[in-house]
Design a protein around this motif. Structure first.
Motif, mmCIF file in Angstrom:
data_model
loop_
_atom_site.group_PDB
_atom_site.id
_atom_site.type_symbol
_atom_site.label_atom_id
_atom_site.label_comp_id
_atom_site.label_asym_id
_atom_site.label_seq_id
_atom_site.Cartn_x
_atom_site.Cartn_y
_atom_site.Cartn_z
ATOM 1 N N ARG A 91 -2.528 -24.828 16.167
ATOM 2 C CA ARG A 91 -1.303 -24.271 16.743
ATOM 3 C C ARG A 91 -0.482 -23.467 15.725
ATOM 4 N NH1 ARG A 91 3.386 -27.967 19.065
ATOM 5 N NH2 ARG A 91 4.856 -26.310 19.542
ATOM 6 N N PHE A 92 -0.522 -23.891 14.463
ATOM 7 C CA PHE A 92 0.325 -23.238 13.458
ATOM 8 C C PHE A 92 -0.452 -22.383 12.466
ATOM 9 C CE2 PHE A 92 2.469 -27.083 14.944
ATOM 10 C CZ PHE A 92 3.548 -26.479 15.559
ATOM 11 N N ARG A 93 -1.775 -22.448 12.586
ATOM 12 C CA ARG A 93 -2.649 -21.691 11.694
ATOM 13 C C ARG A 93 -2.329 -20.179 11.705
ATOM 14 N NH1 ARG A 93 -5.955 -23.409 7.501
ATOM 15 N NH2 ARG A 93 -6.337 -21.350 6.655
ATOM 16 N N PRO A 94 -1.978 -19.594 12.856
ATOM 17 C CA PRO A 94 -1.681 -18.151 12.866
ATOM 18 C C PRO A 94 -0.552 -17.764 11.900
ATOM 19 C CG PRO A 94 -1.911 -18.960 15.110
ATOM 20 C CD PRO A 94 -1.947 -20.169 14.214
ATOM 21 N N HIS A 95 0.296 -18.732 11.567
ATOM 22 C CA HIS A 95 1.431 -18.419 10.682
ATOM 23 C C HIS A 95 1.235 -18.999 9.284
ATOM 24 C CE1 HIS A 95 3.207 -17.255 14.432
ATOM 25 N NE2 HIS A 95 3.081 -18.469 14.906
ATOM 26 N N TYR A 96 -0.005 -19.281 8.953
ATOM 27 C CA TYR A 96 -0.281 -19.996 7.702
ATOM 28 C C TYR A 96 0.151 -19.199 6.481
ATOM 29 C CZ TYR A 96 -2.685 -23.416 4.770
ATOM 30 O OH TYR A 96 -2.968 -24.402 3.860
ATOM 31 N N GLU A 97 -0.041 -17.869 6.535
ATOM 32 C CA GLU A 97 0.292 -17.064 5.352
ATOM 33 C C GLU A 97 1.779 -17.112 5.032
ATOM 34 O OE1 GLU A 97 -1.648 -16.124 2.952
ATOM 35 O OE2 GLU A 97 -3.106 -17.116 4.235
ATOM 36 N N VAL A 98 2.613 -17.056 6.070
ATOM 37 C CA VAL A 98 4.058 -17.118 5.821
ATOM 38 C C VAL A 98 4.454 -18.517 5.346
ATOM 39 C CG1 VAL A 98 4.695 -17.485 8.259
ATOM 40 C CG2 VAL A 98 6.369 -16.553 6.717
ATOM 41 N N GLN A 99 3.808 -19.534 5.908
ATOM 42 C CA GLN A 99 4.054 -20.909 5.437
ATOM 43 C C GLN A 99 3.750 -21.022 3.950
ATOM 44 O OE1 GLN A 99 1.918 -24.068 7.426
ATOM 45 N NE2 GLN A 99 1.860 -22.955 9.346
ATOM 46 N N ARG A 100 2.629 -20.436 3.586
ATOM 47 C CA ARG A 100 2.148 -20.560 2.201
ATOM 48 C C ARG A 100 3.090 -19.848 1.234
ATOM 49 N NH1 ARG A 100 -3.496 -21.044 -0.258
ATOM 50 N NH2 ARG A 100 -2.917 -22.361 -2.008
ATOM 51 N N ARG A 101 3.544 -18.671 1.666
ATOM 52 C CA ARG A 101 4.470 -17.899 0.818
ATOM 53 C C ARG A 101 5.742 -18.715 0.580
ATOM 54 N NH1 ARG A 101 8.539 -14.436 2.114
ATOM 55 N NH2 ARG A 101 8.027 -14.248 4.325
ATOM 56 N N ILE A 102 6.245 -19.329 1.632
ATOM 57 C CA ILE A 102 7.472 -20.124 1.522
ATOM 58 C C ILE A 102 7.245 -21.355 0.649
ATOM 59 C CG2 ILE A 102 9.037 -21.609 2.854
ATOM 60 C CD1 ILE A 102 8.748 -19.497 5.151
ATOM 61 N N PHE A 103 6.148 -22.068 0.900
ATOM 62 C CA PHE A 103 5.914 -23.298 0.144
ATOM 63 C C PHE A 103 5.746 -23.009 -1.345
ATOM 64 C CE2 PHE A 103 3.107 -26.822 -1.366
ATOM 65 C CZ PHE A 103 4.051 -27.822 -1.282
ATOM 66 N N ARG A 104 4.990 -21.950 -1.643
ATOM 67 C CA ARG A 104 4.808 -21.585 -3.053
ATOM 68 C C ARG A 104 6.138 -21.251 -3.715
ATOM 69 N NH1 ARG A 104 -0.437 -17.853 -2.436
ATOM 70 N NH2 ARG A 104 -2.007 -19.370 -3.068
ATOM 71 N N ALA A 105 6.984 -20.539 -2.987
ATOM 72 C CA ALA A 105 8.290 -20.168 -3.546
ATOM 73 C C ALA A 105 9.134 -21.413 -3.814
ATOM 74 C CB ALA A 105 9.019 -19.224 -2.584
ATOM 75 N N VAL A 106 9.040 -22.392 -2.925
ATOM 76 C CA VAL A 106 9.817 -23.630 -3.088
ATOM 77 C C VAL A 106 9.323 -24.425 -4.298
ATOM 78 C CG1 VAL A 106 10.243 -25.907 -2.040
ATOM 79 C CG2 VAL A 106 10.503 -23.829 -0.657
ATOM 80 N N VAL A 107 8.003 -24.516 -4.451
ATOM 81 C CA VAL A 107 7.458 -25.279 -5.579
ATOM 82 C C VAL A 107 7.784 -24.568 -6.892
ATOM 83 C CG1 VAL A 107 5.374 -26.282 -6.582
ATOM 84 C CG2 VAL A 107 5.622 -26.202 -4.104
ATOM 85 N N ALA A 108 7.652 -23.240 -6.887
ATOM 86 C CA ALA A 108 7.966 -22.475 -8.100
ATOM 87 C C ALA A 108 9.445 -22.640 -8.465
ATOM 88 C CB ALA A 108 7.633 -21.001 -7.883
ATOM 89 N N ARG A 109 10.309 -22.589 -7.467
ATOM 90 C CA ARG A 109 11.747 -22.748 -7.690
ATOM 91 C C ARG A 109 12.065 -24.148 -8.240
ATOM 92 N NH1 ARG A 109 16.640 -20.739 -8.917
ATOM 93 N NH2 ARG A 109 18.316 -21.306 -7.479
ATOM 94 N N SER A 110 11.362 -25.168 -7.730
ATOM 95 C CA SER A 110 11.566 -26.536 -8.222
ATOM 96 C C SER A 110 11.253 -26.603 -9.713
ATOM 97 C CB SER A 110 10.659 -27.526 -7.484
ATOM 98 O OG SER A 110 10.954 -27.535 -6.119
ATOM 99 N N ALA A 111 10.157 -25.967 -10.100
ATOM 100 C CA ALA A 111 9.775 -25.974 -11.513
ATOM 101 C C ALA A 111 10.812 -25.228 -12.343
ATOM 102 C CB ALA A 111 8.393 -25.347 -11.675
ATOM 103 N N GLU A 112 11.247 -24.096 -11.812
ATOM 104 C CA GLU A 112 12.229 -23.268 -12.529
ATOM 105 C C GLU A 112 13.543 -24.034 -12.729
ATOM 106 O OE1 GLU A 112 12.813 -19.360 -10.561
ATOM 107 O OE2 GLU A 112 14.952 -19.890 -10.610
ATOM 108 N N LEU A 113 13.888 -24.895 -11.775
ATOM 109 C CA LEU A 113 15.142 -25.647 -11.846
ATOM 110 C C LEU A 113 14.999 -26.934 -12.659
ATOM 111 C CD1 LEU A 113 16.290 -25.219 -8.122
ATOM 112 C CD2 LEU A 113 17.469 -24.281 -10.122
ATOM 113 N N GLY A 114 13.796 -27.183 -13.199
ATOM 114 C CA GLY A 114 13.602 -28.374 -14.020
ATOM 115 C C GLY A 114 13.081 -29.568 -13.251
ATOM 116 N N GLY A 115 12.693 -29.364 -11.984
ATOM 117 C CA GLY A 115 12.091 -30.448 -11.197
ATOM 118 C C GLY A 115 12.965 -30.900 -10.049
#
Ligand SMILES: [Zn+2]
Length: 244
Positions: A91-115
C-alpha cells in the motif's frame, strides 16, 4: 510505562491523557507529523510524565513531505523523535522514495545534533532502516517499534544496538511471539501503539505494560514478576539514555 503511543488520536484524548499521566510513570506520545506535534503540544496540558515528540509517519510521508523542514527545525529542541521510519508494504511502496528521503534526513539531522532517540516504524523495510542508521553513526538511539522483520533482520538490529518496543497486540501472531522470544532481555520496553493497535475490537491503552509482561513471561519462560522488573529496569535505562 508506554514507549510508543498515539495518545492524541484516541477518542476522548484529553481523558486518556489525564489517566495515562496519573497511572504511568512514563508515556511517550509519538506524533505523526510536525504540525500534529505543534497542535498536540498546545492542546494537552503539560504533564511531566508524558513526553511528546515530533515525527513524520511513513504512511503519510507523501502527503506531508513539505513539513520535513519544520521537523528538522523542531528536532533541535527535543530529545526524542517519532514516529519516523519506512514502510515497504504494498500500500505504501509507491511512496517509498519520499519516505526514504525523509527518514535519511531525520537520521542525518540526529547525528548532526549530537544524537536523538528515535521511535522507528520498519514494516517490510528493516534492511533499509538499518542501512540508513548504520550510515549515520552518532544518530543516537534507535527504538524499533512493533518489530516485524525476519529472524536475521532481528539479529542485525540487535548487533546495531537497537532497542525494541513491543505491546500485547504483537503476541496475537505466531511470528510476533517468535520474534519477541528472541529479543535481548535487556533492550525491550513496553508500548501500546494505541489506538492503532487493537485487541478484541478495542484500542490497546497506554497502561497495558502488565499485559506485555504477562505475554513476555510466557515466551521467555520467566516468572511474570521477574519480567515486570526487567521491563521497569529497561525503561529506566532507556530514559537515562534519552535524557528524559
Ligand atoms: Zn505507531
Amino acid at each position: 510505562m508506554d514507549f510508543h503511543c498515539h495518545l492524541d488520536l484516541y477518542p476522548g484524548a484529553r481523558e486518556v491523557h489525564r489517566e495515562a499521566a496519573h497511572r504511568n510513570e512514563f508515556t511517550w506520545l509519538v506524533t505523526t507529523s510536525p504540525k500534529a506535534f505543534a497542535a498536540t503540544s498546545r492542546a494537552l496540558p503539560a504533564a511531566p510524565s508524558v513526553l511528546i515528540s515530533p515525527g513524520l509517519h511513513p504512511e503519510i510521508a507523501h502527503e506531508r513531505a513539505a513539513e520535513l523542514g519544520m521537523l528538522l527545525e523542531q528536532m533541535a529542541s527535543v530529545k526524542a523523535v517519532g514516529e519516523v521510519g519506512l514502510d515497504g508494504s504494498p500500500r505504501f511502496r509507491p511512496h517509498y522514495e519520499v519516505q526514504r528521503r525523509i527518514f535519511r534526513a531525520v537520521v542525518a539531522r540526529s547525528a548532526e545534533l549530537g544524537g536523538r532517540t528515535l521511535s522507528i516504524h520498519s514494516r517490510r523495510a528493516v534492511r533499509d532502516v538499518l542501512a540508513d542508521l548504520d550510515a549515520h553513526r552518532g544518530y543516537g538511539t534507535a527504538v524499533l517499534h512493533w518489530f516485524s522483520g525476519s529472524n536475521l533482520e532481528l539479529k542485525a538490529a540487535k548487533e546495531l544496538g537497537c532497542w525494541f518496543s513491543i505491546g500485547p497486540a504483537m503476541f496475537e501472531s505466531a511470528s510476533g511471539r517468535t520474534l519477541s522470544a528472541a529479543m535481548p532481555h535487556d533492550r525491550v520496553v513496553p508500548e501500546s501503539d494505541g489506538p492503532f493497535a487493537q485487541m478484541g475490537g478495542r484500542p490497546v491503552m497506554p497502561w497495558s505494560a502488565p499485559e506485555t509482561a504477562q505475554r513476555l513471561s510466557e515466551v521467555w519462560n520467566l516468572p511474570v514478576g521477574a519480567v515486570a522488573d526487567l521491563l521497569a529496569n529497561n525503561g529506566a535505562n532507556l530514559r537515562r539514555t534519552m535524557g528524559v
